[in-house]
Design an enzyme around this catalytic site. Structure first.
Site, short mmCIF file in Angstrom:
data_model
loop_
_atom_site.label_atom_id
_atom_site.label_comp_id
_atom_site.label_asym_id
_atom_site.label_seq_id
_atom_site.Cartn_x
_atom_site.Cartn_y
_atom_site.Cartn_z
N ARG A 67 10.02 -15.30 3.07
CA ARG A 67 9.19 -14.29 3.72
C ARG A 67 9.89 -13.71 4.94
O ARG A 67 9.82 -12.51 5.20
CB ARG A 67 7.85 -14.91 4.12
CG ARG A 67 6.95 -13.94 4.86
CD ARG A 67 5.63 -14.57 5.23
NE ARG A 67 4.78 -13.63 5.94
CZ ARG A 67 3.51 -13.86 6.29
NH1 ARG A 67 2.96 -15.03 6.00
NH2 ARG A 67 2.81 -12.95 6.94
N ASN A 127 0.32 -13.22 -3.63
CA ASN A 127 0.78 -11.85 -3.42
C ASN A 127 2.12 -11.59 -4.09
O ASN A 127 2.90 -12.51 -4.26
CB ASN A 127 0.91 -11.59 -1.90
CG ASN A 127 -0.43 -11.33 -1.26
OD1 ASN A 127 -1.27 -10.64 -1.82
ND2 ASN A 127 -0.64 -11.89 -0.08
N CYS A 134 -8.44 -10.99 -3.34
CA CYS A 134 -7.89 -10.69 -2.01
C CYS A 134 -9.02 -10.83 -1.01
O CYS A 134 -10.19 -10.63 -1.34
CB CYS A 134 -7.33 -9.27 -1.99
SG CYS A 134 -6.62 -8.76 -0.40
N HIS A 171 -4.20 -4.10 -1.50
CA HIS A 171 -3.54 -3.73 -0.25
C HIS A 171 -3.33 -2.22 -0.13
O HIS A 171 -2.44 -1.76 0.59
CB HIS A 171 -2.21 -4.48 -0.08
CG HIS A 171 -2.41 -5.94 0.18
ND1 HIS A 171 -1.38 -6.81 0.43
CD2 HIS A 171 -3.54 -6.70 0.23
CE1 HIS A 171 -1.85 -8.03 0.63
NE2 HIS A 171 -3.17 -7.97 0.51
N TYR A 173 -3.82 -2.36 5.74
CA TYR A 173 -2.52 -2.14 5.10
C TYR A 173 -2.16 -0.66 5.04
O TYR A 173 -0.99 -0.32 4.89
CB TYR A 173 -2.51 -2.74 3.69
CG TYR A 173 -2.37 -4.23 3.68
CD1 TYR A 173 -1.12 -4.83 3.74
CD2 TYR A 173 -3.49 -5.05 3.65
CE1 TYR A 173 -0.98 -6.21 3.77
CE2 TYR A 173 -3.37 -6.43 3.68
CZ TYR A 173 -2.11 -7.00 3.73
OH TYR A 173 -1.98 -8.37 3.76
#
Length: 421
Positions: free
Chosen positions: A90, A144, A164, A194, A244
């Site tokens: 990440r 995700n 989500c 998102h 987002y």
């Protein structure tokens, strides 16, 4: 009833376990299996999970294992919350795109594509093993990028629904502002994972009074500040975009910000180390307050509600989920995965009708759906050209020089997770 959490060693898990304990009348779990390849994390999280159940008087048992086949055997539902490559991957997703002047984020843009490429093959392997041992089990995907991962599962014929926490978070926020209980608030929630907008906020259900204009008039400043977008934008749009959308509506501003502070991955990694230290305390028998800063707020309530509805035990009749479009949004293919309100039950999720979508939002959805198509092809079949095509199609990239440079960086940083590289 047996439920399995793949990625059970996540620091998220006590949030989920707390939900199972508090909402046991909605979802009477007899066995909760936490599966994770990291035995050390599993020991800490599993110990706290058992103490949470004991403190709240839950009669179910919690087992832990590193054996996936054992974990999913006989499960009624399998929840996926894994992170291939961990926080280290990440950290890369959030940094190397910035070198090209693009947003670095784990689910959006180039970083999101990298995560999809690492994740889709692993999730499909897990789902195949679930199907071999228990073909009737539901798969609930919280991994995700949820839209792409859920689409991969559905295309492969798995019984899957994506989840989500953005919608339930906004529902709770709006309920507090309106002074009502959350179940009274029904969102007209539309978009892709998102990439969503609240086009209505109704009291009492899908046919209830739309109080979104009142919310924006009386609480627009608060909502705008929370989402870090200017109030006049909300007044012009007349809707509430998810946070987002800031990556799209304020892209360059976000890139400048990200270049001046530590990555979110670094913050989360530090938080996880602290959480695991807390979890090791044998006196701790509830989720610690620090967990609220980890992310995933209200994930437990959403997951319990969804699992209960899919397994026939109740749950809220209408829930925001990720599932096939099937004509709900006529400007998207039937097999696109959309995030909307749906009627959920043992047969799966059936999207509710959606009013005509403003072209301003429909156009962006169509663009990102095309990207998700190409991203899934790259995840399934590999190859530099497929990666380049997906990046070039993304509205946050869109220039061939950026796409070329990002392709090279993506492959270089993810080679160990890409069999074709």
């Amino acid at each position: 009833m047996k439920l399995t959490v793949v990625g059970g060693g996540s620091t998220y898990t006590p949030e989920l376990v707390d939900g199972f304990a508090r909402l046991r009348d909605t979802l009477p779990v007899e066995e909760l299996v936490l599966m994770d390849p990291a035995q050390d994390r599993l020991d800490l999280v599993g110990g706290l999970a058992r103490r949470i159940f004991a403190r709240q008087g839950h009669p179910g048992r919690i087992t832990t294992t590193t054996d996936l086949d054992q974990a999913v055997d006989g499960a009624d539902a399998v929840l996926l919350q894994l992170r291939v490559g961990g926080q280290a991957a990440r950290e890369q997703d959030e940094t190397w795109p910035l070198e090209c002047g693009c947003v670095g984020q784990e689910t959006t843009g180039a970083g999101g594509l990298a995560k999809a490429l690492r994740t889709v093959p692993v999730v499909l392997d897990i789902a195949d093993r679930v199907r071999r041992t228990n073909p009737h089990a539901w798969i609930i995907d919280f991994t995700n990028p949820v839209g792409i991962v859920t689409r991969a599962l559905l295309r492969a014929g798995h019984k899957a629904v994506g989840l989500c926490n953005v919608a339930i978070g906004l529902q709770r926020k709006f309920a507090a502002l309106l002074g009502v209980e959350p179940p009274e608030v029904h969102l007209d929630h539309v978009g892709l994972n998102h990439l969503t907008w609240e086009t209505g906020v109704r009291l009492g259900g899908p046919e209830g009074e739309d109080v979104l204009p009142k919310l924006l008039t009386e609480h627009g400043d608060k909502i705008a500040a929370d989402l870090r977008l200017p109030r006049p934008l909300f007044d012009r749009l007349g809707v509430v975009p998810s946070y987002y959308l800031r990556y799209y509506y304020a892209h360059d501003e976000v890139v400048r910000e990200l270049g001046t502070k530590p990555s979110r991955a670094a913050e989360v990694a530090a938080m996880e180390r602290e959480l695991l230290t807390l979890y090791a305390d044998p006196a701790l028998d509830e989720k610690p307050a620090l967990l609220a800063k980890r992310g995933g707020a209200y994930y437990s309530e959403a997951a319990v509600d969804l699992a209960a509805a899919l397994l026939g035990g109740g749950g809220t009749p209408y829930q925001v989920v990720n599932t096939y479009n099937r004509g709900t949004l006529p400007f998207l293919p039937d097999d696109a995965v959309i995030e909307v309100q749906a009627a959920v039950g043992p047969q799966g999720a059936s999207p509710l009708p959606v009013p005509t979508v403003d072209p301003l939002y429909a156009g962006l959805m169509a663009n990102v759906t095309t990207y998700e198509d190409l991203a899934l092809e790259a995840a399934l079949h590999g190859g530099r050209t497929r990666v380049f095509r997906a990046l070039l199609s993304h509205p946050l990239i869109g220039q061939y020089e950026y796409a070329e440079a990002l392709t090279d960086r993506l492959i270089a940083h993810n080679r160990e997770h890409l069999a074709w590289a």
